[in-house]
Design an enzyme around this catalytic site. Structure first.
Site, PDB file in Angstrom:
ATOM      1  N   LEU A  19      30.479  19.073  35.331  1.00  0.00           N
ATOM      2  CA  LEU A  19      31.544  18.165  35.752  1.00  0.00           C
ATOM      3  C   LEU A  19      32.801  18.960  36.120  1.00  0.00           C
ATOM      4  O   LEU A  19      33.478  18.661  37.114  1.00  0.00           O
ATOM      5  CB  LEU A  19      31.834  17.188  34.604  1.00  0.00           C
ATOM      6  N   CYS A 380      11.204   2.709  41.479  1.00  0.00           N
ATOM      7  CA  CYS A 380      10.042   3.590  41.427  1.00  0.00           C
ATOM      8  C   CYS A 380       8.983   3.012  40.473  1.00  0.00           C
ATOM      9  O   CYS A 380       8.305   2.061  40.826  1.00  0.00           O
ATOM     10  CB  CYS A 380      10.465   5.012  41.059  1.00  0.00           C
ATOM     11  N   HIS A 514      14.407   6.360  44.865  1.00  0.00           N
ATOM     12  CA  HIS A 514      15.468   6.415  43.857  1.00  0.00           C
ATOM     13  C   HIS A 514      16.845   6.270  44.503  1.00  0.00           C
ATOM     14  O   HIS A 514      17.503   7.268  44.787  1.00  0.00           O
ATOM     15  CB  HIS A 514      15.397   7.740  43.090  1.00  0.00           C
ATOM     16  N   GLU A 516      19.571   5.510  43.224  1.00  0.00           N
ATOM     17  CA  GLU A 516      20.670   5.989  42.369  1.00  0.00           C
ATOM     18  C   GLU A 516      21.093   7.412  42.721  1.00  0.00           C
ATOM     19  O   GLU A 516      22.224   7.816  42.471  1.00  0.00           O
ATOM     20  CB  GLU A 516      20.288   5.882  40.887  1.00  0.00           C
TER      21      GLU A 516
HETATM   22  N1  GLN Z   1       4.881   7.469  37.532  1.00  0.00           N
HETATM   23  C1  GLN Z   1       5.062   6.902  38.809  1.00  0.00           C
HETATM   24  C2  GLN Z   1       4.486   7.764  39.907  1.00  0.00           C
HETATM   25  O1  GLN Z   1       4.273   8.931  39.726  1.00  0.00           O
HETATM   26  C3  GLN Z   1       6.519   6.600  39.099  1.00  0.00           C
HETATM   27  C4  GLN Z   1       7.373   7.826  39.163  1.00  0.00           C
HETATM   28  C5  GLN Z   1       8.839   7.522  39.059  1.00  0.00           C
HETATM   29  O2  GLN Z   1       9.230   6.451  38.607  1.00  0.00           O
HETATM   30  N2  GLN Z   1       9.661   8.459  39.442  1.00  0.00           N
HETATM   31  O3  GLN Z   1       4.226   7.286  40.986  1.00  0.00           O
END
Ligand code: GLN
Length: 542
Positions: A19, A380, A514, A516
Site C-alpha cells: 500500500l 467464477c 473476475h 473485482e
Molecule cells: N474452481 C473453478 C474452476 O476452476 C472456479 C475457479 C474460480 O472461481 N476462480 O473453474
C-alpha cells in the site's frame, strides 16, 4: 530517464509495504510523472498460482494472464496502470530461467553462481520491459534479514553501483512500536533493521516509519542520527481512517518531497483533489447495506482482497457503507437453521473458489437468494454454482454437478480442454500440471442486447480477466434458458458462456470472470456499482 525506487521492509511483516508503494506511486503520478510498480517475491514458488489463499492471500491476475501477488492489485487500483507479467517475479521463476539457460548451454561452460548469474537475472528483470517511465517503484517482498531475500537485496545494491545515485533510491519501511509502560514510541527495532540493511551494503535514503501516534521531534532526531538518514527523510506513517487517505498523509509528511530532493527534481504542488474527495466520501456514507459473502477462505480477508475493495468501490459509488458478513458456506450443510443468517442481508455474493468442500452450502445460498428475490452475484465458482442450482431446481436436471468434484451424471459444468487464446489453440488434459494451466487473463465477451448486463456495462463488447479450469457446458443451454436462466454474455465465437442472469429476478447475475480485479476507486466496476444499487433497493424493502 527512468529512476528506480526500491522499497524494502523491516521489523515485522504486514506493515503495508504494498500500500505504501502504491500510495507513493499515486503521489508521483499526481505531479505528472509516469510510474510503474513492480514486486520481487523471494519465495520459491514460480508464481503464487499454486499457493493456498489461506497462506498467501488472493492471487491477482493481470490482463496478460500472469498469476501475481496481491500487492499488484493495490498498485493497479491506486495508479490505474495495468500490471503485466513483467511486473512480478519470484525466486522460483528467476532460478528456473537461469537453470533452463544453463541446460541449453547458454552460459558457455561458466560455473553458475548466485552472484553474478542470479543477481544479473534479477537486475535484468527490474530494468527490462520499460515504456519510458519516469519512475519504477520496485518492492522487495518479505523483511530484511530473511535468508531467501538476500539475492534480491544484493541485486538492488548492485543497481546503485550500475546506475548511480541519481537514478536509484532506497526506501525502507519500519515500525515504531508504542510501549505503554514507557509511554514512548521505540526506535530500537528501526535502528536494528537499518543495521541489517547496512550489513548487505544498502544505506536507506528514506525511512517510512509506521506508528500509531505522532512521532516526537526527539525520536525523529534519534532515528536520523543512528540510521544516518537526513531528519527530513524520516517520515512518520501514522494509521489513517481509510486507505484512500494514505497518499494525502504521506504528502503531508513530505514523502514525495524527499523523493524529489533526492533526485534533484523541481516540481509544483501535486493535484490531490480526487484523493481528498474519495477519502471524504468513503468515511461519510449516507447509509449502509449488508452483503453476505459465502465462501471458504472467510477467516483470512486477504484471500478476497480485490473483492473487498470492489465492494467498497460499489459502496462509494452509491454513497453507502458496505458491511460484509463473512459466511463459511459449510455451515449451510451442517446446520439447518443457518440459512436464517441470510435473512437480514441485502445481497448474497458467492466468490471464486476451488474444490467440492462447501459447494453444497454455496448452492443452498444461491437457492435462498433466488427464491427470496435477494440480489445475487456469483463470481467464477459462484457463477458455476448458480448454474448447477438452476439446473437442479429450475430445469429439473437432478444429477447436475461440476466435474471438478469427480465424474458427474449431468456435467453442467465441465473441464475445458480446448480453447482459443488469440490465434493460439490451448489444450488441457485431466490430471495435468496444476501450475499456470488455467484459462488465465483477459478474454473478450459479447453482451446480448436487451439483457441486464448490456444495460449495466453500457457497451456491447467487454474484456474481463479469468482464472479457472472449468466452464459452463453449452449442451445444457437450451434447457437452462427455457427454465429462466439466460446466457447473456458469451465469448465472441459463441462457444464459452461468460455471463448468466435471471431476468425475472430483481438482480441475479453470474459471471465466469473476475470483475473485482479491474475495479478501481476512481472507476468502480459497473457490476459492483449495480449490485450495491440493487442491495440499497433491497435494504428499503426489508
Ligand atoms: N474452481 C473453478 C474452476 O476452476 C472456479 C475457479 C474460480 O472461481 N476462480 O473453474
Amino acid at each position: 530517464m527512468t529512476r528506480f525506487i526500491f522499497i524494502t521492509g523491516g521489523v515485522v511483516s504486514s506493515l503495508g509495504k504494498g500500500l505504501a508503494s502504491a500510495a507513493l506511486g499515486a503521489l508521483l503520478q499526481a505531479n505528472g510523472f509516469k510510474v510503474r510498480l513492480r514486486k520481487l517475491d523471494p519465495y520459491l514458488n514460480v508464481d503464487p498460482g499454486t499457493m493456498s489463499p489461506y497462506q498467501h492471500g488472493e492471487v491477482y491476475v493481470t490482463d496478460d494472464g500472469a498469476e501475481t501477488d496481491l500487492d499488484l492489485g493495490h498498485y493497479e487500483r491506486f495508479t490505474g496502470v495495468a500490471s503485466r507479467q513483467s511486473d512480478n517475479v519470484t525466486t522460483g521463476r528467476i532460478y528456473s530461467d537461469v537453470i533452463a539457460k544453463e541446460r541449453r548451454g547458454d552460459y558457455l561452460g561458466a560455473t553458475i553462481q548466485v552472484i553474478p548469474h542470479v543477481t544479473d537475472a534479477i537486475k535484468n528483470f527490474v530494468t527490462s520491459n520499460l515504456e519510458e517511465e519516469d519512475f519504477i517503484l520496485c518492492e522487495i517482498g518479505g523483511t530484511v534479514g530473511d535468508i531467501e531475500g538476500l539475492p534480491f537485496l544484493e541485486a538492488i545494491r548492485q543497481l546503485r553501483n550500475d546506475l548511480g545515485r541519481d537514478r536509484t533510491m532506497y526506501m525502507h519501511l519500519t515500525l515504531l512500536p508504542y510501549i505503554p509502560t514507557a509511554g514512548e514510541l521505540k526506535t530500537k527495532p528501526t535502528q536494528h533493521s537499518v543495521k541489517e540493511l547496512l550489513s548487505v551494503g544498502i544505506q536507506p535514503d528514506v525511512l517510512l516509519c509506521r506508528a500509531d501516534r505522532p512521532l516526537p521531534e526527539g525520536e525523529r532526531k534519534k532515528i536520523s542520527l543512528f540510521c544516518n538518514v537526513d531528519e527530513r527523510d524520516v517520515i512518520p506513517a501514522l494509521d489513517v481512517d481509510t486507505i484512500y487517505r494514505v497518499p494525502l498523509a504521506y504528502h503531508a509528511e513530505g514523502l514525495d518531497a524527499s523523493v524529489y530532493r533526492h533526485f534533484n527534481i523541481e516540481t509544483g504542488e501535486p493535484d490531490l483533489s480526487r484523493w481528498e474527495t474519495i477519502a471524504e466520501t468513503a468515511i461519510r456514507p449516507e447509509g449502509e447495506v449488508s452483503i453476505a459473502v459465502v465462501g471458504k477462505y472467510t477467516v483470512l480477508p486477504d484471500a478476497y482482497k480485490s473483492l473487498i475493495e470492489a465492494l467498497t468501490h460499489g459502496g462509494i459509488a452509491n454513497n453507502v457503507k458496505v458491511n460484509i458478513k463473512w459466511i463459511e458456506s459449510e455451515i449451510f450443510e451442517t446446520e439447518s437453521e443457518a440459512l436464517h443468517t441470510l435473512e437480514d442481508v441485502h445481497g448474497v455474493l458467492v466468490p471464486g473458489g476451488f474444490g467440492e468442500r462447501g459447494s453444497e452450502g454455496k448452492i443452498s445460498a444461491v437457492t435462498f437468494a433466488r427464491e427470496r428475490g435477494v440480489p445475487y452475484f456469483g463470481i467464477c465458482f459462484g457463477m458455476q454454482m448458480a448454474v448447477v442450482e438452476a439446473a437442479r431446481n429450475l430445469a429439473g436436471i437432478k444429477g447436475a454437478s461440476s466435474t471438478e468434484f469427480g465424474e458427474a451424471k449431468e456435467p453442467v459444468v465441465g473441464l475445458l480442454t480446448e480453447w482459443m487464446n488469440g490465434n493460439q489453440l490451448e489444450q488441457r488434459k485431466l490430471g495435468g500440471n496444476l501450475g499456470g494451466t488455467m484459462r488465465l487473463g483477459a478474454f473478450p465477451c459479447t453482451l446480448q442486447d436487451g439483457s441486464r448486463v448490456r444495460e449495466i456495462y453500457a457497451e456491447q463488447d467487454i474484456s474481463e480477466r479469468h482464472r479457472h479450469r472449468y466452464e459452463v457446458n453449452t449442451e445444457y443451454r437450451p434447457r437452462l434458458e427455457a427454465a429462466g436462466l439466460k446466457f447473456t454474455g458469451m465469448s465472441p465465437d459463441g462457444l464459452l458462456p461468460e455471463i448468466v442472469e435471471i431476468p425475472e429476478h430483481p438482480w441475479f447475475i453470474g459471471v465466469q470472470f473476475h470483475p473485482e480485479l479491474k475495479s478501481k476507486p476512481f472507476e468502480p466496476h459497473p457490476l459492483f456499482t449495480s449490485f450495491i444499487d440493487a442491495a440499497v433497493k433491497q435494504a428499503r424493502l426489508v
